[in-house]
Design an enzyme around this catalytic site. Structure first.
Site, short mmCIF file in Angstrom:
data_model
loop_
_atom_site.label_atom_id
_atom_site.label_comp_id
_atom_site.label_asym_id
_atom_site.label_seq_id
_atom_site.Cartn_x
_atom_site.Cartn_y
_atom_site.Cartn_z
N ASP A 39 -7.27 6.87 1.05
CA ASP A 39 -6.94 6.70 -0.36
C ASP A 39 -5.48 7.07 -0.58
OD1 ASP A 39 -8.26 6.45 -3.22
OD2 ASP A 39 -6.93 8.19 -3.30
N GLU A 86 -7.05 1.53 -4.71
CA GLU A 86 -6.04 2.06 -3.79
C GLU A 86 -6.67 2.57 -2.50
OE1 GLU A 86 -6.99 5.48 -6.68
OE2 GLU A 86 -6.93 3.30 -6.69
#
Length: 331
Positions: free
Chosen positions: A204, A248
């Site tokens: 992430d 993301e």
């Protein structure tokens, strides 16, 4: 329609030419030997003006090479294989005719020939040639169409497997490859009694919402594109897969990779992203963009599920985020 006559008898040449011209066949070439025919066809040597007739009328008896051998030599050249050859023979001896047909001739005419019979056989042979050419043209067009369709399907498949923003694999492509690699390694382990492993890295981009909110979505998209490109460049095995997992988050599939090897890859990825030094003034972890990574590994068998596998990597990534970010945690 071009017709080549190969006959060493001048009276036969004259008669054939006249009969064919009266029927409207104007492009007629006459030669008197096998060797001269080979030169005209470009078989015995390079010839810029080599001909490709639609029909060959060939005498069975020639002064150099007989009609049977000449027929075999002509039809032995790939581009001439579909040219119909009518044999001229002074005999209806079955053995000679059988040899002519075995050599590839499509028909024969016995000397002295009847003009009506000759024209009829010429028309039939030319019709056959036309039909063969038409079929080949259709086959070529069909092949071209199939190739275009195959390319289109391949491009469509590639597009459907690719994330439009980052140009790495998308979630659907990852899911398919995860199942495929899990089954492949499980099968290999069963057949070879091995213990090959499958590893997963889930990562992430740290504080990405703050990055988006402060730098804008255009810069946010560009940031994700740069991260995706760096992840891809750092992987050097054909079987490894980088995919955008959502938002993301990215996922890395590593076939035949142990937990320690996967952790080493994850650390290399973490450092590569950090070394890009993409400015992130609103991150509480670093002045630059960083990533948090979770690593999981398993030996595929019937006792584990893919959901548990992915969940393990997710938990490791969550631990990396809750213990300071910009780090690698293994499950």
């Amino acid at each position: 329609m071009q017709i080549l006559i190969i006959d060493d008898d001048e009276s036969t040449q004259f008669l054939l030419r006249n009969l064919l011209e009266l029927e409207g066949y104007e492009d007629i070439i006459v030669t008197n030997s096998s060797e001269s025919a080979m030169e005209l066809l470009g078989i015995s040597g390079f010839n810029n003006d080599a001909i490709e007739p639609n029909l060959i009328i060939l005498d069975l008896h020639l002064p150099d090479l007989d009609g049977i051998q000449t027929c075999m030599r002509i039809l032995g050249v790939e581009k001439f294989q579909d040219i119909p050859i009518i044999m001229l023979t002074g005999s209806s001896e079955k053995a000679s005719l059988r040899k002519a047909f075995d050599a590839g001739a499509v028909d024969y005419i016995t000397k002295p020939f009847d003009s009506i019979e000759l024209i009829s056989r010429v028309r039939s042979a030319l019709k056959l040639k036309h039909e063969v050419d038409l079929r080949k043209t259709r086959e070529a067009e069909l092949l071209e169409t199939n190739q275009i369709l195959e390319e289109f399907v391949a491009r469509l498949k590639q597009a459907s497997d690719t994330d439009g923003l980052t140009l790495v694999a998308n979630r659907r492509c990852f899911d398919e490859n995860l199942i495929k690699e899990f089954q492949r390694i499980k099968r290999m382990n069963f057949q070879a009694e091995a213990k090959l492993t499958l590893s997963l890295i889930l990562l992430d981009v740290d504080h990405f919402k703050k990055y988006n909110d402060n730098y804008g979505h255009v810069e946010g998209d560009y940031c994700l594109q740069r991260v995706a490109r760096t992840l891809t460049e750092e992987l050097n095995r054909p079987g490894d897969l980088v995919a955008r997992y959502g938002g993301e988050e990215f996922v890395i599939l590593l076939p035949n990779t142990t937990l320690e090897e996967a952790r080493s890859v994850a650390e290399r990825l973490r450092k590569a992203v950090e070394d890009m030094q993409i400015k992130h003034a609103f991150s509480s972890t670093s002045p630059h963009v960083t990533i948090s990574l979770g690593v999981a590994s398993l030996i595929p068998d019937d006792n584990v599920t893919l959901n548990l596998f992915v969940d393990s990597a997710d938990k490791a990534m969550y631990q990396a985020k809750t213990t300071g970010r910009n780090r690698v945690v293994t499950f």
